[in-house]
Design an enzyme around this catalytic site. Structure first.
Site, PDB file in Angstrom:
ATOM      1  N   ASP A 136      -9.251  -4.328  -5.767  1.00  0.00           N
ATOM      2  CA  ASP A 136      -8.663  -3.222  -5.022  1.00  0.00           C
ATOM      3  C   ASP A 136      -8.883  -1.922  -5.784  1.00  0.00           C
ATOM      4  OD1 ASP A 136      -7.196  -1.597  -3.383  1.00  0.00           O
ATOM      5  OD2 ASP A 136      -5.248  -2.360  -4.017  1.00  0.00           O
ATOM      6  N   SER A 192       0.827  -1.195   0.000  1.00  0.00           N
ATOM      7  CA  SER A 192       0.000   0.000   0.000  1.00  0.00           C
ATOM      8  C   SER A 192       0.870   1.257   0.000  1.00  0.00           C
ATOM      9  CB  SER A 192      -0.956  -0.031   1.200  1.00  0.00           C
ATOM     10  OG  SER A 192      -1.921   0.988   1.109  1.00  0.00           O
ATOM     11  N   HIS A 209      -7.977  -5.036  -0.353  1.00  0.00           N
ATOM     12  CA  HIS A 209      -6.749  -4.287  -0.115  1.00  0.00           C
ATOM     13  C   HIS A 209      -6.243  -4.580   1.300  1.00  0.00           C
ATOM     14  CE1 HIS A 209      -4.100  -0.747  -0.818  1.00  0.00           C
ATOM     15  NE2 HIS A 209      -4.200  -0.602   0.489  1.00  0.00           N
TER      16      HIS A 209
END
Length: 1076
Positions: free
Chosen positions: A994, A725, A1024
């Site tokens: 995602d 991320s 995610h």
């Protein structure tokens, strides 16, 4: 069939002729059952197709594939009660004659199965014309009096196999209970057996209508599909985690060991759950896994038109039934819901087809079919599949005494709302398709048009995705976790403004979570309110719950045990680094200075083995005093030699939350599997330390690790940057900064679901943030705004500073005791309130004969079982305004028609522009007509379609539009080609569902076009942040293992590869549920 639908010839859906014959299973070694040869006579008789208006006898539409589907029904379906099966009979007069033909055919098929496959088919073919003539000449007997042939068929045992031999594939192959088929037959009365066979007519009629659709599928695929769709025994949704004991799961989705040969796809083999002994010894867990995998692949490979027309057929059947139940409110609402399902499904199908037609243009390569358009279509198909399953359940059980009218109505209303919003997202994606350049996923245009587009998009209603439909697009194993997170989130949000800390907030949230667990609609409305209105400080506090000592200790107990886990504090001292172009020259690496001045950088060293240098005095002097020192718990072991590799890790958390402690469980597994020390950087977090503070600290720690790799237990021959991320973003920016400084760049990068575009630009995958429970659009915008340096509210409380630590403890203790009292009382009152309402409704007199069920009586009541004071009948706007106060009994009821919910005008949202420009922009927007708004929603939607608007005013949802978000060190995707060419080999692991998927796809496309080595793996059905959920289920573990494999490619490149490692491999991972 719906007007406007196309009629396709029979040759389009006939089974493939190349099928192997079914051979009877012999005792001994287990053999794989395969399909029987198709009869040419039967195929020829079914080749002709008449118009849909000519209703032919039901048996004339049967195919061998349907014989297989009907013969493979679970035995549990034959054990229904007489009253329940009687209600399953159709209401139309014409199909009432078909059970007689069906029973005779089934009886002849059972007799023919004892004579061999070929002989049985011939005998059925020869007798079929005579049966049809008899069917036309004589009316069929009523359901209460079967004909003599039927009685003979009923008196024949269901299975006449020899003792010790296995049954033929035409008979039910498995039993859902522990009893034998003979015992099950003894317990079923003749009347029940007759009505059980008659009850299967509903499924036969549904499958007959399916044959008129455009499909070309083999007999085995038809059998698996029909058994999955017609599974009316279980009320749970498709792939639900509670389907373990359902008939579809226990009864066997497909024949054991059969390969489902999908066209254009590699075969998916369902292994048998037993080893040559007995089919009843299979474990339910393995059956559950096979059912989920097969159902998931059926959704992937099922023709979109087939799914839509099947849903429309069921909706029309339910509309006809509930419309004939009188003027009852509940019946009218059910009819309205199914009418809405039919309307939305028919409107959605052509739009999805257009997206699928061009989706391949945005893939990285043919081996990597992944982008936001495909993800959006897959999400819509999942919603259609859930509605298909629920509609089939309603059609089969709507007259049963066990049919829960209120529950099924609420489920259908929720998924209809989700389908409506998904249709709006598909139209948004079409607008992006028209506006963007070919092959570009992100919107490139005037910032004013982008602002108008996103402002309209953000006003869509989102609460329906956070209630009953929460996480419907993800793997079923992860949905309970998402529900727990959502309940905890809304409960935590109620106490956030009270300036409570620590245990007090957790205890208060525990007692107030009861009503959110009971009422999904209220939970969804509250979730939407929190995500749109609470600032980044709330999300920072909520995500940092995992940093609590208790939770982190529990997580570490379940993770791998390592020899070294130390928190180090790197001193803010400058040092020299040699240049890669000329090692005799050096460059000075300064300590971080942005915003807060020089300061130490915290890093965590994790090593599975104690290696040379890790217990040196120089490293021990850097250990933070309150950090973990797991080495002291072990007797001094023998030191292992230094590793050739070193992993530098940057954790995720949206730049605003979490530390290396939250990610320590999977980092320990990495250290064990890769045999390399890991150093994870605890960079400073926004909004207190915005860009570029985190980048400076990460780059400083990376250079320090290269210079002092001997202290970390590594020789530094191979260095890999890894992150997820926001950490993935830092991996790219640190590598770009290293190349700009001229120092050594890492040997490779492994980025999991990275955020590479922080500029406010729309893309098809980012449309999924409307329904993502872990990364909603408002949360994404607030995190990026905080990292970009936007001004946020100061929540620091001077009173807390004055109280001190002991004062805070005393205050929290008092608040805790108060919350125990108030929270328990509130939870009990809400529970008793709901129970009292239910008992009051149940006590109302029912002026109907006793033969009618409670659900039937509810359908005919002028005031349905769901009173107007029930939370289920409140609109989401009413729920949001209701809050903690009680709603009066005259609250308007929920109406899911678009005309009722669409008039709610969206509030102005300051999404992109600075606050001073928001008013002028809103005024200019109101002055424009719908056709003058360019990318406005109303111009993008077809006439008559109105998506649902949010009643929550997102007054605190700005996305900072500073030019800094275009900085390549903040948005690597916007870096020029010269900078991207300096990156090392890149390995990206993304999620198909995602909102950040397009970030990964577009970066991989740019690197591929520049000739840079890059791989892209996309895992299916996971959200995610799956790395932090690695221990949750099988799918997340496989995805985490894929990340380990990518890191291993960097640390130990395959033989024959150059220093850049693997350069060409890319694809969608199949081990984690990906497309094959």
């Amino acid at each position: 069939m719906e007007p406007g639908s196309k009629s396709v010839s029979r040759s389009d859906w006939q089974p493939e002729p190349h099928q192997r014959p079914i051979t009877p299973l012999e005792p001994g070694p287990e053999k794989t059952p395969i399909a029987q040869p198709e009869s040419k006579t039967l195929q020829g008789s079914n080749t002709q197709q008449k118009p849909a208006s000519n209703q032919r006898p039901l048996t004339q539409q049967e195919t061998p594939a349907q014989h297989d589907a009907e013969s493979q029904k679970e035995p549990r379906a034959q054990q229904k009660s007489a009253s329940q099966e009687e209600f399953l009979a159709p209401q139309k007069p014409a199909p009432q004659q078909s059970p007689y033909i069906q029973r005779v055919l089934l009886t002849q098929q059972e007799a023919a199965s004892q004579q061999g496959p070929g002989l049985g088919k011939e005998s059925i073919t020869q007798q079929e014309p005579a049966l049809r003539q008899r069917h036309v000449a004589q009316p069929g007997p009523g359901p209460g009096e079967p004909p003599p042939a039927q009685q003979e068929a009923e008196s024949t045992p269901a299975a006449q196999a020899k003792p010790g031999a296995k049954r033929e594939p035409s008979a039910p192959t498995e039993s859902t209970s522990q009893e034998t088929p003979e015992q099950s037959d003894k317990q079923t009365t003749p009347v029940q057996g007759a009505k059980s066979k008659q009850g299967s007519l509903t499924e036969l009629g549904f499958l007959t209508k399916l044959q008129e659709l455009s499909i070309q599928r083999s007999a085995l695929e038809w059998k698996a599909l029909s058994e999955w769709v017609t599974d009316s025994e279980s009320e749970s949704d498709v792939g639900s985690s509670s389907d373990t004991d359902s008939p579809a799961t226990m009864g066997g989705m497909v024949a054991q060991g059969v390969k489902l040969g999908f066209k254009g796809k590699s075969g998916y083999k369902v292994m048998s759950g037993y080893s040559g002994t007995s089919p009843h010894e299979k474990t339910s867990a393995r059956n559950h896994r096979h059912y989920q995998d097969t159902a998931s692949r059926l959704i992937h490979n099922m023709d979109l038109r087939t799914m839509t027309q099947s849903l429309v057929t069921l909706a029309e059947d339910n509309i006809a039934f509930f419309s004939s139940q009188g003027p009852g409110e509940t019946a009218q609402r059910l009819s309205g819901v199914f009418a809405g399902v039919r309307e939305q499904a028919l409107g959605l199908e052509p739009a999805l087809g257009r997206l699928l037609g061009v989706a391949h243009l945005f893939d990285l390569d043919p081996e990597t079919p992944a982008n936001g358009y495909r993800s959006l279509v897959h999400t819509a198909r999942c919603c259609l599949a859930h509605l298909l399953h629920k509609s089939r359940y309603v059609a089969s059980n709507r007259r049963s005494i066990f049919f829960r009218t209120s529950h099924n109505l609420a489920e259908l209303e929720a998924y209809l709302a989700a389908l409506t919003q998904l249709r709006a997202l598909v139209y948004y994606a079409q607008r992006l398709l028209v506006t963007n350049r070919p092959g570009v996923l992100f919107f490139e245009g005037d910032e004013g048009l982008t602002a108008d587009f996103l402002r309209e998009y953000v006003t869509l209603h989102k609460g329906c995705f956070y209630g009953r439909c929460l996480g419907f697009q993800f793997t079923p194993a992860i949905r309970p976790f998402l529900q727990t997170i959502s309940i905890g989130l809304v409960s935590f949000g109620e106490h956030y403004k009270r300036n409570e800390t620590g245990l007090s907030v957790a205890a208060s949230s525990l007692f107030t979570s009861g009503r959110f667990a009971i009422d999904p609609e209220l939970r969804g409305a509250e979730f939407e309110r929190i995500t749109q209105n609470l600032d980044v400080h709330f999300w920072k506090a909520f995500w940092n719950i995992t940093e609590m000592e208790v939770l982190s200790s529990l997580a570490n107990m379940a993770s791998a045990t390592v020899r070294v886990s130390r928190l180090l504090s790197l001193p803010p001292e400058a040092f020299e680094m040699p240049l890669t172009a000329d090692p005799t020259l050096t460059v000075t690496i300064s300590p971080p200075l942005a915003h807060t001045g020089p300061g130490p950088v915290l890093v965590r060293l994790i090593s599975y083995d104690l290696r040379e240098g890790q217990d040196s005095e120089e490293l021990s002097s850097l250990i933070k005093s309150n950090g973990q020192r797991s080495l002291e718990l072990w007797p001094r072991p023998q030191q292992a030699p230094r590793s050739r590799s070193l992993i530098v890790h940057f954790h995720g958390g949206g730049f605003v939350a979490q530390t290396s402690r939250s990610h320590e469980p999977y980092l320990k597994s990495w250290a064990q599997e890769l045999g390399a020390p890991i150093i994870s950087i605890d960079y400073s977090l926004a909004p207190e330390a915005p860009f570029p503070r985190a980048l400076e600290e990460c780059f400083f720690a990376y250079c320090w690790a290269i210079k002092h790799c001997a202290l970390l237990g590594s020789t530094g021959e191979r260095i890999c940057l890894a992150g997820d991320s926001a950490g993935g973003n830092l991996c790219f920016t640190v590598a770009l900064r290293a190349a700009a400084y001229g120092v050594r760049v890492p040997d490779g990068i492994m980025a999991a679901y990275p955020a590479t575009m922080l500029q406010p630009a729309a893309s098809p995958s980012r449309l999924l943030s409307l329904m993502d429970p872990l990364l909603p659009l408002s949360v994404l915008s607030k995190c990026v705004s905080a990292y970009a340096g936007a001004k946020t509210e100061d929540h620091s409380n001077s009173d807390q500073k004055a109280l001190g630590m002991m004062g805070l403890v005393r205050r929290d203790t008092a608040l805790l005791l108060r919350d125990f009292r108030l929270g328990a009382s509130s939870w009990l009152n809400s529970f008793l309130e709901l129970s009292g309402r239910k008992s009051q409704k149940m006590s109302e007199p029912i002026a109907e004969p006793m033969r009618r069920s409670v659900s039937e009586a509810a359908l005919a009541q002028p005031q349905g079982p769901l009173g107007t004071d029930s939370l289920k009948n409140l609109t989401l706007r009413d729920l949001s305004l209701r809050g903690n106060s009680e709603t009066s009994s005259d609250t308007p009821e929920m109406s899911l028609s678009a005309e009722t919910l669409s008039p709610s005008t969206p509030s102005d949202v300051n999404f992109l522009l600075p606050p001073e420009d928001a008013g002028e922009e809103a005024e200019a927007k109101n002055e424009l007509s719908p056709m003058d708004r360019g990318l406005g929603v109303r111009a993008a939607f077809p006439e008559g379609f109105h998506p649902r608007r949010s009643s929550q005013g997102a007054t605190q949802m700005p996305l900072y539009s500073s030019p800094i978000v275009k900085n390549p060190f903040m948005s690597p995707l916007l870096a020029p080609d010269s900078m991207l060419k300096s990156l090392p080999p890149v390995h990206i692991v993304a999620c198909a569902l995602d909102p950040m998927l397009d970030d990964s796809v577009m970066l991989a496309r740019r690197l591929r076009n520049l000739g840079q080595p890059v791989t892209l793996r996309v895992v299916e059905d996971l959200p995610h942040g799956f790395l932090t959920l690695a221990a949750l289920c099988r799918e997340t573990r496989q995805a985490a293992e894929l990340c380990v494999e990518r890191i291993r490619l960097v640390l130990t490149p395959p033989a024959g590869a150059g220093p850049s490692g693997e350069t060409g491999a890319a694809g969608v991972d199949g081990g984690c549920g990906g497309r094959h």
